[in-house]
Design an enzyme around this catalytic site. Structure first.
Site, PDB file in Angstrom:
ATOM      1  N   GLU A  53     -50.282 -28.876 -36.253  1.00 37.38           N
ATOM      2  CA  GLU A  53     -51.060 -28.145 -35.248  1.00 37.38           C
ATOM      3  C   GLU A  53     -51.288 -26.693 -35.633  1.00 37.38           C
ATOM      4  OE1 GLU A  53     -46.765 -27.496 -33.832  1.00 37.38           O
ATOM      5  OE2 GLU A  53     -47.919 -28.912 -35.042  1.00 37.38           O
ATOM      6  N   CYS A 105     -41.589 -31.687 -34.887  1.00 41.69           N
ATOM      7  CA  CYS A 105     -40.418 -30.833 -35.094  1.00 41.69           C
ATOM      8  C   CYS A 105     -39.369 -31.104 -34.012  1.00 41.69           C
ATOM      9  CB  CYS A 105     -40.839 -29.365 -35.141  1.00 41.69           C
ATOM     10  SG  CYS A 105     -39.571 -28.261 -35.814  1.00 41.69           S
ATOM     11  N   HIS A 132     -45.538 -28.855 -38.967  1.00 42.75           N
ATOM     12  CA  HIS A 132     -46.401 -28.501 -37.842  1.00 42.75           C
ATOM     13  C   HIS A 132     -47.883 -28.596 -38.215  1.00 42.75           C
ATOM     14  CE1 HIS A 132     -43.343 -26.958 -34.999  1.00 42.75           C
ATOM     15  NE2 HIS A 132     -42.680 -26.604 -36.091  1.00 42.75           N
TER      16      HIS A 132
END
Length: 243
Positions: A210, A96, A208
């Site tokens: 994660e 990002c 994202h």
């Protein structure tokens, strides 16, 4: 077995660093967060890192443009060290705001007049879950991944744009690492969600991964939905770093 060291680079405004640290730990790395002021004081801190990560967030509140000030700081503090890491084929990922930073630094496509990361076609910040298809065997973060990934996006400037020649080159060189397949949330050309550099060791992506490394993070996990962990991207990078 010694775990590969993953340096997570953070600036004021970074807000996904703890998520990335958790993801890297689950993937089998030994992660450590390093702030920009620490890098300015001691650039050699990343010399021994096996993996470099530029975490997502809103570095410096996205003043003067998303990722711009973080890129200036990193270029000044550790530009030479990052160039060395790439030449030594140490995997690097920017997520990002980290993707925007790598683009601003000129490390990833999107920094010139022929390609860019622009505002979403909607004109507003967008936060939703998307599905991604790994689409590059050159990229060390996506090679050998066969399953699609589900994870959230959270950005206002993530639309990848480029001219036809640049797109053809990216496709021909296998540098389109990830594509949106559920929906194209920002209007990116060719549904591009992430690209790698010409070496394949540097990946930048807007979503994202994660934030979907354990199944309970999926918004429908309570209904038994269990698919598309973003953890696989980090596992692929860690596996490559172990070679």
């Amino acid at each position: 077995m010694t775990l590969p060291v993953a340096a997570v680079l953070c600036a004021p405004g970074t807000n996904r660093d703890n998520d990335v640290l958790f993801a890297l730990q689950l993937a089998g790395a030994s992660p450590v967060a390093i702030l920009t002021n620490e890098l300015l004081q001691n650039p050699s801190r990343i010399n021994d890192a096996d993996i470099l990560v530029i975490a997502g967030g809103f570095s410096y509140a996205d003043a003067l443009g998303a990722g711009r000030l973080f890129a200036v700081e990193l270029e000044h503090a550790v530009g030479a060290q990052i160039a060395t890491a790439i030449s030594e084929r140490r995997p690097i990922i920017g997520i990002c705001n980290g993707f925007q930073t790598l683009v601003r630094m000129g490390i990833l496509p999107g920094s010139g007049q022929h390609a860019a990361l622009g505002h979403n076609t909607s004109g507003v910040f967008d936060c939703r879950w998307v599905e991604l298809e790994p689409s590059s065997q050159k990229c060390v973060w996506t090679q050998n991944l066969t399953n699609n990934i589900e994870c959230p996006i959270a950005h206002g400037e993530g639309r990848f744009t480029c001219d036809d020649d640049t797109l053809s080159n990216l496709q021909r060189n296998d540098q389109v690492a990830l594509r949106y397949v559920s929906t194209n949330p920002n209007g990116s050309v060719d549904n591009i969600a992430g690209v790698c550099d010409s070496t394949g060791v540097v990946l930048g992506l807007m979503p994202h991964p994660e934030n979907h490394v354990v199944r309970r993070q999926h918004p429908q996990s309570h209904r038994g939905v269990s698919r598309g962990l973003g953890l696989s991207i980090f596992q692929s990078g860690v596996c490559y770093a172990r070679r």
